[in-house]
Design a protein around this motif. Structure first.
Motif, PDB file in Angstrom:
ATOM      1  N   GLU A 144      57.612  44.124 -63.036  1.00  0.00           N
ATOM      2  CA  GLU A 144      57.812  44.024 -64.482  1.00  0.00           C
ATOM      3  C   GLU A 144      57.543  45.395 -65.082  1.00  0.00           C
ATOM      4  O   GLU A 144      57.170  46.323 -64.373  1.00  0.00           O
ATOM      5  CB  GLU A 144      56.892  42.953 -65.060  1.00  0.00           C
ATOM      6  N   GLU A 145      57.690  45.476 -66.388  1.00  0.00           N
ATOM      7  CA  GLU A 145      57.619  46.794 -67.010  1.00  0.00           C
ATOM      8  C   GLU A 145      56.297  47.515 -66.723  1.00  0.00           C
ATOM      9  O   GLU A 145      56.267  48.678 -66.355  1.00  0.00           O
ATOM     10  CB  GLU A 145      57.805  46.634 -68.519  1.00  0.00           C
ATOM     11  N   ASP A 146      55.191  46.754 -66.842  1.00  0.00           N
ATOM     12  CA  ASP A 146      53.892  47.422 -66.728  1.00  0.00           C
ATOM     13  C   ASP A 146      53.079  46.966 -65.523  1.00  0.00           C
ATOM     14  O   ASP A 146      51.906  47.311 -65.400  1.00  0.00           O
ATOM     15  CB  ASP A 146      53.077  47.152 -68.006  1.00  0.00           C
ATOM     16  N   CYS A 147      53.670  46.136 -64.644  1.00  0.00           N
ATOM     17  CA  CYS A 147      52.868  45.642 -63.512  1.00  0.00           C
ATOM     18  C   CYS A 147      53.779  45.058 -62.423  1.00  0.00           C
ATOM     19  O   CYS A 147      54.990  44.947 -62.614  1.00  0.00           O
ATOM     20  CB  CYS A 147      51.894  44.563 -63.993  1.00  0.00           C
ATOM     21  N   PHE A 148      53.150  44.684 -61.290  1.00  0.00           N
ATOM     22  CA  PHE A 148      53.824  43.844 -60.291  1.00  0.00           C
ATOM     23  C   PHE A 148      53.197  42.457 -60.378  1.00  0.00           C
ATOM     24  O   PHE A 148      51.999  42.325 -60.666  1.00  0.00           O
ATOM     25  CB  PHE A 148      53.601  44.400 -58.885  1.00  0.00           C
ATOM     26  N   HIS A 202      31.538  32.881 -36.815  1.00  0.00           N
ATOM     27  CA  HIS A 202      30.989  32.182 -37.982  1.00  0.00           C
ATOM     28  C   HIS A 202      30.534  33.116 -39.091  1.00  0.00           C
ATOM     29  O   HIS A 202      30.617  32.779 -40.261  1.00  0.00           O
ATOM     30  CB  HIS A 202      29.818  31.283 -37.543  1.00  0.00           C
ATOM     31  N   ALA A 203      30.023  34.300 -38.730  1.00  0.00           N
ATOM     32  CA  ALA A 203      29.521  35.202 -39.778  1.00  0.00           C
ATOM     33  C   ALA A 203      30.651  35.962 -40.460  1.00  0.00           C
ATOM     34  O   ALA A 203      30.425  36.683 -41.428  1.00  0.00           O
ATOM     35  CB  ALA A 203      28.517  36.184 -39.185  1.00  0.00           C
ATOM     36  N   SER A 204      31.861  35.808 -39.945  1.00  0.00           N
ATOM     37  CA  SER A 204      33.003  36.481 -40.563  1.00  0.00           C
ATOM     38  C   SER A 204      34.116  35.449 -40.778  1.00  0.00           C
ATOM     39  O   SER A 204      35.123  35.443 -40.083  1.00  0.00           O
ATOM     40  CB  SER A 204      33.491  37.609 -39.641  1.00  0.00           C
ATOM     41  N   PRO A 205      33.899  34.543 -41.735  1.00  0.00           N
ATOM     42  CA  PRO A 205      34.845  33.438 -41.899  1.00  0.00           C
ATOM     43  C   PRO A 205      36.202  33.892 -42.438  1.00  0.00           C
ATOM     44  O   PRO A 205      36.309  34.963 -43.033  1.00  0.00           O
ATOM     45  CB  PRO A 205      34.141  32.532 -42.915  1.00  0.00           C
ATOM     46  N   VAL A 206      37.203  33.057 -42.205  1.00  0.00           N
ATOM     47  CA  VAL A 206      38.547  33.349 -42.722  1.00  0.00           C
ATOM     48  C   VAL A 206      38.933  32.293 -43.764  1.00  0.00           C
ATOM     49  O   VAL A 206      38.532  31.140 -43.676  1.00  0.00           O
ATOM     50  CB  VAL A 206      39.599  33.402 -41.591  1.00  0.00           C
ATOM     51  N   TYR A 207      39.729  32.729 -44.721  1.00  0.00           N
ATOM     52  CA  TYR A 207      40.127  31.874 -45.846  1.00  0.00           C
ATOM     53  C   TYR A 207      41.634  31.958 -46.048  1.00  0.00           C
ATOM     54  O   TYR A 207      42.265  32.951 -45.667  1.00  0.00           O
ATOM     55  CB  TYR A 207      39.494  32.385 -47.151  1.00  0.00           C
ATOM     56  N   ASP A 208      42.180  30.973 -46.723  1.00  0.00           N
ATOM     57  CA  ASP A 208      43.519  31.119 -47.290  1.00  0.00           C
ATOM     58  C   ASP A 208      43.350  31.723 -48.683  1.00  0.00           C
ATOM     59  O   ASP A 208      42.380  31.411 -49.387  1.00  0.00           O
ATOM     60  CB  ASP A 208      44.210  29.757 -47.430  1.00  0.00           C
ATOM     61  N   ILE A 209      44.300  32.551 -49.054  1.00  0.00           N
ATOM     62  CA  ILE A 209      44.265  33.155 -50.393  1.00  0.00           C
ATOM     63  C   ILE A 209      45.476  32.642 -51.160  1.00  0.00           C
ATOM     64  O   ILE A 209      46.614  32.736 -50.669  1.00  0.00           O
ATOM     65  CB  ILE A 209      44.348  34.690 -50.309  1.00  0.00           C
ATOM     66  N   PHE A 210      45.242  32.097 -52.346  1.00  0.00           N
ATOM     67  CA  PHE A 210      46.335  31.601 -53.191  1.00  0.00           C
ATOM     68  C   PHE A 210      46.593  32.624 -54.295  1.00  0.00           C
ATOM     69  O   PHE A 210      45.655  33.004 -55.022  1.00  0.00           O
ATOM     70  CB  PHE A 210      45.965  30.248 -53.797  1.00  0.00           C
ATOM     71  N   LEU A 211      47.841  33.034 -54.400  1.00  0.00           N
ATOM     72  CA  LEU A 211      48.195  34.042 -55.414  1.00  0.00           C
ATOM     73  C   LEU A 211      49.202  33.418 -56.367  1.00  0.00           C
ATOM     74  O   LEU A 211      50.342  33.116 -55.980  1.00  0.00           O
ATOM     75  CB  LEU A 211      48.811  35.263 -54.728  1.00  0.00           C
ATOM     76  N   ASP A 212      48.760  33.174 -57.576  1.00  0.00           N
ATOM     77  CA  ASP A 212      49.598  32.493 -58.553  1.00  0.00           C
ATOM     78  C   ASP A 212      49.809  33.421 -59.750  1.00  0.00           C
ATOM     79  O   ASP A 212      48.921  33.566 -60.589  1.00  0.00           O
ATOM     80  CB  ASP A 212      48.875  31.188 -58.966  1.00  0.00           C
ATOM     81  N   GLU A 213      50.957  34.088 -59.766  1.00  0.00           N
ATOM     82  CA  GLU A 213      51.269  35.036 -60.850  1.00  0.00           C
ATOM     83  C   GLU A 213      50.157  36.087 -61.017  1.00  0.00           C
ATOM     84  O   GLU A 213      49.688  36.344 -62.125  1.00  0.00           O
ATOM     85  CB  GLU A 213      51.481  34.287 -62.173  1.00  0.00           C
ATOM     86  N   VAL A 214      49.736  36.639 -59.900  1.00  0.00           N
ATOM     87  CA  VAL A 214      48.688  37.677 -59.950  1.00  0.00           C
ATOM     88  C   VAL A 214      49.323  38.986 -60.410  1.00  0.00           C
ATOM     89  O   VAL A 214      50.249  39.501 -59.779  1.00  0.00           O
ATOM     90  CB  VAL A 214      48.015  37.846 -58.564  1.00  0.00           C
ATOM     91  N   ARG A 215      48.825  39.520 -61.508  1.00  0.00           N
ATOM     92  CA  ARG A 215      49.422  40.737 -62.086  1.00  0.00           C
ATOM     93  C   ARG A 215      48.571  41.930 -61.677  1.00  0.00           C
ATOM     94  O   ARG A 215      47.365  41.957 -61.899  1.00  0.00           O
ATOM     95  CB  ARG A 215      49.459  40.616 -63.623  1.00  0.00           C
ATOM     96  N   ILE A 216      49.231  42.887 -61.036  1.00  0.00           N
ATOM     97  CA  ILE A 216      48.489  44.057 -60.555  1.00  0.00           C
ATOM     98  C   ILE A 216      49.161  45.331 -61.077  1.00  0.00           C
ATOM     99  O   ILE A 216      50.374  45.350 -61.298  1.00  0.00           O
ATOM    100  CB  ILE A 216      48.402  44.069 -59.014  1.00  0.00           C
TER     101      ILE A 216
END
Ligand SMILES: Cc1cc2nc3c(=O)[nH]c(=O)nc-3n(C[C@H](O)[C@H](O)[C@H](O)COP(=O)(O)OP(=O)(O)OC[C@H]3O[C@@H](n4cnc5c(N)ncnc54)[C@H](O)[C@@H]3O)c2cc1C
Length: 382
Positions: A144-148, A202-216
């Motif tokens: 977009e004009e000012d972000c992704f 166990h000390a380095s767990p993994v996650y799913d990441i949900f990205l919903d219209e994340v503006r960067i």
């Protein structure tokens, strides 16, 4: 050919060994497993000792040493607890990508803080439909004009639960132009699953990441639009080397535990180390450990010396090393466990942790089959 460590290499090996013996105690490992995070003081201690900055330029706060010093350090840390060192490895992988492909502004923004331990970086490529095949990404970006704007779901991402930056790969809306972006986790539209219930790490767990219209911001692009695969390829040999250094550290620990047990456990008043069956097992464990160690050291040397035109060969070598060391690591730890008989499967004995941790290596950084395909197709190239 030189099999003697230099002064710098010995210094790194010794300081990592001393750190691990002093701070990564049984109680702290149990705490990290229970809380599913590396305690802040231990992560900070690793960074204060210089482990996060070993291979980076002193102008960013690094130590300016080679890959050899890095693998020797990881081997010692993982020789105590591979899931604690995994948090460091992922953060350094993030920094390595920034160092290779970042603009001067991105380097100045991320390298000093990461080296000092101000954050734990992440590197997010995998998705539900793709781990081994990078062409199948479904996460998208639109400009977009000012972000992704980013939309999608990433799977099995390490360090995702910690504050700090992430490098994340996404395609444009046509499924093309794979691009890497670097931005801060936990902005609006960014959320996490609960941690996956893995039987290892166990000390380095993994996650799913949900990205919903994340503006960067616009300056989040790393290495240019469409430069994602170049970055993946450039980082991959390095990340496999680091992960396999940990695998070798874990094998070395299993070897030491098996030798100790064999000398202490008595049958009819004599140590079981007198049985030829135990001696054979110890010899096999030693051969597996030391041959894998040499493969990882050699890969580190090749990465130190690699010119751009050598990278095809070094990437193929990293696939060979990863495929072989990861699979051998499991067989080696399982054999070491068998020296302890039934005690081997009991949590009260440290060898149980070695076997559990060895399970992660065949399936991280691309499964073994893909490594062998990579290496074989390079060897058979026209
Ligand atoms: C502890 C842990 C930490 C992780 N951390 C991260 C992280 O920080 N960031 C990240 O991006 N990912 C991370 N991952 C994900 C990991 O890198 C992937 O899971 C891995 O690359 C394997 O992908 P997959 O699970 O989709 O397996 P798949 O690719 O689906 O493979 C499944 C099976 O299919 C076979 N197969 C697949 N494709 C082919 C083919 N083309 N030819 C022949 N056989 C094939 C394989 O041999 C394998 O046996 C992590 C995973 C774990 C367990």
């Amino acid at each position: 050919m030189e099999f003697k460590l230099t002064e710098d290499q010995l210094m790194c090996q010794n300081s990592a060994r001393e750190f691990a013996q002093r701070f990564i105690t049984k109680e702290r490992m149990e705490q990290a497993d229970r809380e599913r995070r590396v305690p802040d003081d231990i992560f900070q201690g690793m960074c204060d000792a210089g482990f996060a900055g070993l291979i980076f330029d002193p102008k960013y706060g690094g130590v300016g040493l080679g890959m050899d010093s890095y693998v020797l350090t990881l081997e010692q840390l993982a020789g105590k607890d591979p899931s604690m060192s995994a948090v460091l490895v992922i953060s350094v992988m993030f920094l390595y990508a920034i160092n290779l492909y970042g603009t001067e502004e991105q380097k100045a923004k991320y390298l000093p803080g990461g080296i000092e331990g101000k954050f734990r970086g992440s590197f997010a490529f995998t998705e539900a439909g793709t781990g081994s095949d990078p062409k199948q990404l479904t996460t998208t970006y639109k400009e977009e004009e000012d972000c992704f704007v980013i939309n999608g779901v990433k799977r099995f991402i390490s360090n995702a639960g910690y504050e700090g930056p992430i490098i994340l790969f996404a395609n444009d809306s046509n499924g093309e132009n794979t691009t890497a972006f670097v931005f801060d986790k936990f902005g609006p539209g960014y959320s996490l699953s609960t941690a996956w219930d893995t039987m290892t790490c166990h000390a380095s767990p993994v996650y799913d990441i949900f990205l919903d219209e994340v503006r960067i911001p616009k300056d989040s692009v790393l290495g240019g639009i469409g430069g994602g695969f170049k970055i993946l390829k450039g980082v991959i040999a390095f990340s496999k080397m680091g992960v396999m250094a940990q695998c070798v550290g874990n094998m070395g620990h299993a070897y030491e535990l098996a030798v100790k047990y064999a000398k202490e456990k008595l049958h009819r008043g004599k140590p079981i180390s007198k049985f030829p069956t135990i001696q054979t097992k110890i010899a096999e464990i030693a051969a597996m450990h030391q041959s894998c160690q040499l493969l990882v050291y050699r890969l580190a040397e090749h990465l130190n010396d690699a010119k751009p035109e050598d990278m095809g060969a070094v990437i193929a070598e990293s696939g060979m090393v990863k495929g072989h060391v990861a699979d051998t690591g499991f067989i080696c730890c399982q054999k070491a466990m068998s020296v302890l008989g039934a005690y081997g499967v009991c949590g009260e004995y440290e060898i149980e942790r070695c076997v559990r941790e060895s399970l992660q290596y065949p399936c991280v950084e691309g499964v073994g089959d893909i490594q062998r395909i990579m290496c074989g197709s390079y060897a058979l190239r026209p």
